[in-house]
Design a protein around this motif. Structure first.
Motif, short mmCIF file in Angstrom:
data_model
loop_
_atom_site.label_atom_id
_atom_site.label_comp_id
_atom_site.label_asym_id
_atom_site.label_seq_id
_atom_site.Cartn_x
_atom_site.Cartn_y
_atom_site.Cartn_z
N LEU A 43 0.85 -1.19 0.00
CA LEU A 43 0.00 0.00 0.00
C LEU A 43 0.88 1.24 0.00
CD1 LEU A 43 -3.08 0.81 0.30
CD2 LEU A 43 -2.60 1.08 2.73
N LEU A 44 0.57 2.20 -0.87
CA LEU A 44 1.31 3.46 -0.91
C LEU A 44 0.44 4.58 -0.34
CD1 LEU A 44 4.00 4.78 -1.98
CD2 LEU A 44 2.62 5.54 -3.92
N SER A 45 1.03 5.37 0.55
CA SER A 45 0.33 6.51 1.14
C SER A 45 1.06 7.80 0.81
CB SER A 45 0.22 6.36 2.66
OG SER A 45 -0.56 5.23 3.01
N LYS A 46 0.29 8.87 0.65
CA LYS A 46 0.85 10.20 0.39
C LYS A 46 0.48 11.10 1.56
CE LYS A 46 0.46 14.06 -2.89
NZ LYS A 46 -0.21 14.53 -4.13
N ASN A 47 1.50 11.57 2.27
CA ASN A 47 1.29 12.42 3.44
C ASN A 47 0.34 11.77 4.44
OD1 ASN A 47 2.94 14.40 2.24
ND2 ASN A 47 1.20 15.26 1.14
N GLY A 48 0.48 10.45 4.60
CA GLY A 48 -0.32 9.72 5.56
C GLY A 48 -1.67 9.27 5.07
N VAL A 49 -2.03 9.63 3.83
CA VAL A 49 -3.33 9.26 3.27
C VAL A 49 -3.13 8.13 2.25
CG1 VAL A 49 -5.36 10.05 2.00
CG2 VAL A 49 -4.19 11.59 3.58
N PRO A 50 -3.73 6.95 2.45
CA PRO A 50 -3.57 5.84 1.51
C PRO A 50 -4.01 6.23 0.10
CG PRO A 50 -4.56 5.07 3.55
CD PRO A 50 -4.56 6.57 3.62
N GLN A 51 -3.19 5.86 -0.90
CA GLN A 51 -3.48 6.18 -2.29
C GLN A 51 -3.97 4.97 -3.09
OE1 GLN A 51 -3.00 9.63 -3.43
NE2 GLN A 51 -3.08 9.60 -1.20
N GLY A 52 -3.47 3.77 -2.74
CA GLY A 52 -3.90 2.59 -3.47
C GLY A 52 -2.91 1.45 -3.38
N LEU A 53 -3.21 0.42 -4.13
CA LEU A 53 -2.48 -0.84 -4.09
C LEU A 53 -1.45 -0.92 -5.22
CD1 LEU A 53 -2.23 -3.91 -3.19
CD2 LEU A 53 -4.06 -4.34 -4.86
N TYR A 54 -0.25 -1.36 -4.89
CA TYR A 54 0.79 -1.63 -5.88
C TYR A 54 1.07 -3.12 -5.93
CZ TYR A 54 2.44 2.97 -7.40
OH TYR A 54 2.55 4.19 -8.00
N CYS A 55 1.22 -3.65 -7.14
CA CYS A 55 1.60 -5.05 -7.36
C CYS A 55 2.89 -5.07 -8.16
CB CYS A 55 0.52 -5.80 -8.14
SG CYS A 55 -1.13 -5.79 -7.38
#
Length: 224
Positions: free
Chosen positions: A167-179
């Motif tokens: 999971l990638l987050s930007k400034n503490g806010v989840p952005q989405g799933l990476y595979c």
């Protein structure tokens, strides 16, 4: 619920009827709401403080939806197992590897297939499906080339034998799933990418888990 990694419990001030011209500011009541999330709940994500609804009344006020008493909980649990794969294996971060030493040839073989981003909650099964479909597509193309003796006609293809779901987050806010997909198993010591800073934005990696194909695919159509 499956895929639930966090919950948010809060009180919400709502109207007893839908605000409209005949009754722009109706009597309020309190809803107790619980929302489920496919990522950890963070303070940075708690930006919804309410809103104004409907037309204004004679005093210039509209109905005010208010959120209060908001609390969040995150579940530190690994994702479920995936059919046909061994895992999950918890990783300290995202994997940083593109090659792997081949003891037979002495060469550094390219093992990195690629990465795909999904704007959705964390779900390791999405990466499992991507891994399988990528292998199937690559094998079908290699088989077609092999049969017609065209380009890449040696019958080899990139088979997905391992993937990292995070999971990638930007400034503490989840952005989405990476595979991230690989042709070979990568040791967890290569899971060194925990985040990066770009300008004023801080990107962080969490929920990183790897899975390996239980019956490895050798990437050759003649023996697949």
């Amino acid at each position: 619920a499956q895929g639930c990694l966090g919950i948010n419990l809060y009180f919400e001030r709502d109207p007893t009827i839908n605000p409209a011209t005949a009754c722009p500011n109706p009597t309020a009541f309190t809803n107790v709401k619980c929302t489920l999330w496919g990522s950890a709940v963070t303070a940075a994500s708690a930006t919804n403080q309410g809103q104004w609804r409907g037309p204004m009344d004679s005093t210039g006020a509209a109905f005010h939806v208010v959120i209060a008493g908001s609390n969040g909980w995150s579940k530190p649990a690994p994702p479920p197992t995936q059919t046909g794969f061994t895992g999950p294996t918890a990783l300290a971060g995202a994997i940083n590897a593109t090659t792997k030493h081949n003891p037979v040839t002495g060469n550094e073989d390219n093992i990195y297939i690629g990465t795909k981003f999904y704007n959705q909650p964390y779900d390791a099964s999405v990466c499992a499906a991507l891994c399988k479909s990528t292998t199937a597509d690559n094998r079908a193309q290699a088989l077609a080339n092999y049969n017609k003796k065209g380009s890449n006609s040696d019958g080899t293809y990139q088979a997905c034998n391992f993937y990292d779901a995070y999971l990638l987050s930007k400034n503490g806010v989840p952005q989405g799933l990476y595979c991230a997909l690989y042709t070979a198993v990568v040791d967890k010591s290569y899971a060194t990418v925990t985040g990066t800073t770009q300008g004023n934005n801080v990107y962080t990696v969490s929920n990183s888990y790897s899975y390996s194909l239980t019956a490895p695919d050798n990437g050759t159509v003649a023996t697949a």
